[in-house]
Design a protein around this motif. Structure first.
Motif, mmCIF file in Angstrom:
data_model
loop_
_atom_site.group_PDB
_atom_site.id
_atom_site.type_symbol
_atom_site.label_atom_id
_atom_site.label_comp_id
_atom_site.label_asym_id
_atom_site.label_seq_id
_atom_site.Cartn_x
_atom_site.Cartn_y
_atom_site.Cartn_z
ATOM 1 N N ILE A 111 44.209 46.157 45.393
ATOM 2 C CA ILE A 111 43.969 44.779 44.967
ATOM 3 C C ILE A 111 45.226 44.149 44.365
ATOM 4 C CG2 ILE A 111 42.648 43.371 43.318
ATOM 5 C CD1 ILE A 111 40.308 45.381 43.839
ATOM 6 N N LEU A 112 46.080 44.965 43.770
ATOM 7 C CA LEU A 112 47.253 44.425 43.085
ATOM 8 C C LEU A 112 48.436 44.164 44.010
ATOM 9 C CD1 LEU A 112 47.098 46.507 39.786
ATOM 10 C CD2 LEU A 112 46.082 44.266 40.304
ATOM 11 N N HIS A 113 48.234 44.298 45.314
ATOM 12 C CA HIS A 113 49.298 43.944 46.257
ATOM 13 C C HIS A 113 49.576 42.453 46.234
ATOM 14 C CE1 HIS A 113 49.790 47.873 47.902
ATOM 15 N NE2 HIS A 113 48.544 47.954 48.308
ATOM 16 N N ASP A 114 48.517 41.654 46.013
ATOM 17 C CA ASP A 114 48.695 40.202 46.019
ATOM 18 C C ASP A 114 48.152 39.537 44.764
ATOM 19 O OD1 ASP A 114 46.003 40.597 46.522
ATOM 20 O OD2 ASP A 114 45.880 39.118 48.123
ATOM 21 N N VAL A 115 47.971 40.306 43.706
ATOM 22 C CA VAL A 115 47.440 39.786 42.449
ATOM 23 C C VAL A 115 48.398 40.152 41.320
ATOM 24 C CG1 VAL A 115 45.550 39.995 40.768
ATOM 25 C CG2 VAL A 115 45.030 39.916 43.207
ATOM 26 N N LEU A 126 53.469 58.757 34.907
ATOM 27 C CA LEU A 126 53.569 59.402 36.212
ATOM 28 C C LEU A 126 52.250 59.439 36.965
ATOM 29 C CD1 LEU A 126 55.985 62.339 35.319
ATOM 30 C CD2 LEU A 126 56.524 60.100 36.302
ATOM 31 N N LEU A 127 51.127 59.513 36.260
ATOM 32 C CA LEU A 127 49.828 59.545 36.927
ATOM 33 C C LEU A 127 49.549 58.269 37.720
ATOM 34 C CD1 LEU A 127 47.597 61.062 34.111
ATOM 35 C CD2 LEU A 127 48.271 62.186 36.244
ATOM 36 N N TYR A 128 50.144 57.160 37.282
ATOM 37 C CA TYR A 128 49.813 55.857 37.857
ATOM 38 C C TYR A 128 50.949 55.232 38.659
ATOM 39 C CZ TYR A 128 46.147 56.480 34.449
ATOM 40 O OH TYR A 128 45.102 56.993 33.737
ATOM 41 N N ARG A 129 52.131 55.759 38.534
ATOM 42 C CA ARG A 129 53.319 55.116 39.092
ATOM 43 C C ARG A 129 53.171 54.736 40.566
ATOM 44 N NH1 ARG A 129 58.805 57.889 37.953
ATOM 45 N NH2 ARG A 129 57.679 59.622 38.855
ATOM 46 N N ASP A 130 52.604 55.613 41.371
ATOM 47 C CA ASP A 130 52.524 55.360 42.815
ATOM 48 C C ASP A 130 51.371 54.441 43.227
ATOM 49 O OD1 ASP A 130 54.717 56.999 43.073
ATOM 50 O OD2 ASP A 130 53.540 58.787 43.540
ATOM 51 N N TYR A 131 50.513 54.088 42.295
ATOM 52 C CA TYR A 131 49.346 53.271 42.634
ATOM 53 C C TYR A 131 49.524 51.792 42.326
ATOM 54 C CZ TYR A 131 46.950 57.701 43.134
ATOM 55 O OH TYR A 131 46.592 58.947 43.546
ATOM 56 N N MET A 132 50.528 51.480 41.522
ATOM 57 C CA MET A 132 50.676 50.117 41.024
ATOM 58 C C MET A 132 51.753 49.359 41.788
ATOM 59 S SD MET A 132 48.389 50.541 38.735
ATOM 60 C CE MET A 132 48.425 49.062 37.762
ATOM 61 N N ASN A 133 51.549 48.065 41.911
ATOM 62 C CA ASN A 133 52.589 47.187 42.449
ATOM 63 C C ASN A 133 53.350 46.647 41.239
ATOM 64 O OD1 ASN A 133 54.176 45.225 43.539
ATOM 65 N ND2 ASN A 133 52.549 44.173 44.623
ATOM 66 N N TRP A 134 54.409 47.343 40.854
ATOM 67 C CA TRP A 134 55.128 47.016 39.626
ATOM 68 C C TRP A 134 55.803 45.657 39.687
ATOM 69 C CZ3 TRP A 134 53.370 49.736 35.886
ATOM 70 C CH2 TRP A 134 52.886 51.017 36.131
ATOM 71 N N GLU A 135 56.071 45.159 40.876
ATOM 72 C CA GLU A 135 56.676 43.829 40.994
ATOM 73 C C GLU A 135 55.712 42.731 40.559
ATOM 74 O OE1 GLU A 135 58.079 43.474 44.994
ATOM 75 O OE2 GLU A 135 59.444 45.171 44.789
ATOM 76 N N ARG A 136 54.416 42.976 40.635
ATOM 77 C CA ARG A 136 53.413 41.973 40.253
ATOM 78 C C ARG A 136 53.011 42.086 38.781
ATOM 79 N NH1 ARG A 136 52.077 38.259 44.456
ATOM 80 N NH2 ARG A 136 50.591 37.631 42.870
ATOM 81 N N LYS A 137 53.463 43.122 38.093
ATOM 82 C CA LYS A 137 53.083 43.311 36.688
ATOM 83 C C LYS A 137 53.838 42.327 35.800
ATOM 84 C CE LYS A 137 52.246 46.601 33.060
ATOM 85 N NZ LYS A 137 53.130 46.914 31.973
ATOM 86 N N LYS A 138 53.101 41.700 34.905
ATOM 87 C CA LYS A 138 53.661 40.746 33.946
ATOM 88 C C LYS A 138 53.672 41.377 32.556
ATOM 89 C CE LYS A 138 53.772 37.701 37.209
ATOM 90 N NZ LYS A 138 54.991 37.564 37.947
ATOM 91 N N ASP A 139 54.584 40.917 31.711
ATOM 92 C CA ASP A 139 54.668 41.425 30.345
ATOM 93 C C ASP A 139 53.714 40.698 29.402
ATOM 94 O OD1 ASP A 139 56.537 43.387 30.918
ATOM 95 O OD2 ASP A 139 58.226 42.033 30.589
ATOM 96 N N ASN A 140 52.859 39.869 29.917
ATOM 97 C CA ASN A 140 51.892 39.115 29.111
ATOM 98 C C ASN A 140 50.797 40.031 28.573
ATOM 99 O OD1 ASN A 140 53.346 37.542 30.977
ATOM 100 N ND2 ASN A 140 51.893 35.877 30.811
ATOM 101 N N LEU A 141 50.127 39.564 27.538
ATOM 102 C CA LEU A 141 48.992 40.305 26.994
ATOM 103 C C LEU A 141 47.743 40.125 27.857
ATOM 104 C CD1 LEU A 141 49.436 39.503 23.199
ATOM 105 C CD2 LEU A 141 50.126 41.580 24.437
#
Length: 187
Positions: A111-115, A126-141
Motif C-alpha cells: 500500500i505504501l508504494h503510492d501513499v 532490520l525487521l522492516y527495512r525491506d517492506y517499507m517504501n522509505w522514499e514516501r516516509k515523512k518526518d511528520n507526526l
C-alpha cells in the motif's frame, strides 16, 4: 450501525488506540476486533483479549474503516491472508488508520508504494527495512494520504482525532476536540 474493524495481535500497543476506542463507544460506530488466531492475544501491556472475529469471517463490505495499532507486527509481515485483506480495504477506498509500527503491515501489503506515510520505525529497523517504501516516509507526526492515516506512536491523541474526523464523528474544523484527554482537570 456502521462498523470499524481493528486488527489485534500479540504485542499490540493498547495505549495507542485506547482513546480512539473510548471515543468510538457511544457513537453510531461499532468496533469489532479480529485476529489471525483463534486464541486470545496479549497486548504489549499484558492485557489478554479475545478477538471478536477470526480473519476468515471478515467481509470487508461490512466495515467503513480498519485500525492497525502499533506494537511488534513483524510476525505478520508474510501473512498473505492479512496482507490481502489490507489491500482490499485500500482498493475499496475505506479508511485505514495505522499507528507506530502498524504502517509496516501496510508496507508489506504494498500500500505504501503510492501513499505517503509516517511511522515509529526507521530504515535501521532490520525487521522492516525491506517492506517499507522509505522514499514516501515523512518526518511528520501524522500523515494523511488518500484513505490512509498514519501516525507515530506517541501522537495517539491527534491520531484519534483525525480518525474521528475522517469518520464524521467530530467536525472537520473542530480544533483539538479531545481536549479532555490533553489537559488535566479537577473534575
Amino acid at each position: 450501525m456502521k462498523k470499524v474493524l481493528m486488527f489485534v495481535y500479540d504485542s499490540f500497543a493498547e495505549f495507542e488506540i485506547s482513546i480512539l476506542v473510548t471515543c468510538l463507544s457511544g457513537t453510531d460506530y461499532k468496533l469489532e476486533t479480529f485476529s489471525t488466531s483463534d486464541t486470545p492475544v496479549t497486548s504489549g501491556g499484558k492485557l489478554n483479549i479475545l478477538p471478536d472475529l477470526h480473519i476468515d469471517h471478515i467481509k470487508i463490505e461490512d466495515y467503513v474503516a480498519l485500525i492497525i495499532p502499533g506494537g511488534e507486527p513483524s510476525a505478520h509481515l508474510s501473512d498473505f491472508k492479512l496482507l490481502d485483506l489490507l489491500k482490499q480495504f485500500h482498493e475499496s477506498k475505506k479508511v485505514i488508520a495505522a499507528i507506530c509500527g502498524g504502517p509496516a503491515l501496510l508496507g508489506a501489503a504494498g500500500i505504501l508504494h503510492d501513499v505517503s506515510y509516517t511511522a515509529s520505525i526507521t530504515e535501521q529497523d532490520l525487521l522492516y527495512r525491506d517492506y517499507m517504501n522509505w522514499e514516501r516516509k515523512k518526518d511528520n507526526l501524522l500523515v494523511i494520504d488518500q484513505n490512509v492515516i498514519t501516525s507515530t506512536g506517541s501522537n495517539y491523541i491527534v491520531f484519534a482525532e483525525e480518525v474521528l474526523r475522517k469518520l464524521g464523528i467530530v467536525p472537520i474544523d473542530e480544533i483539538k476536540p479531545l481536549t479532555y484527554f490533553r489537559v488535566p482537570s479537577s473534575y
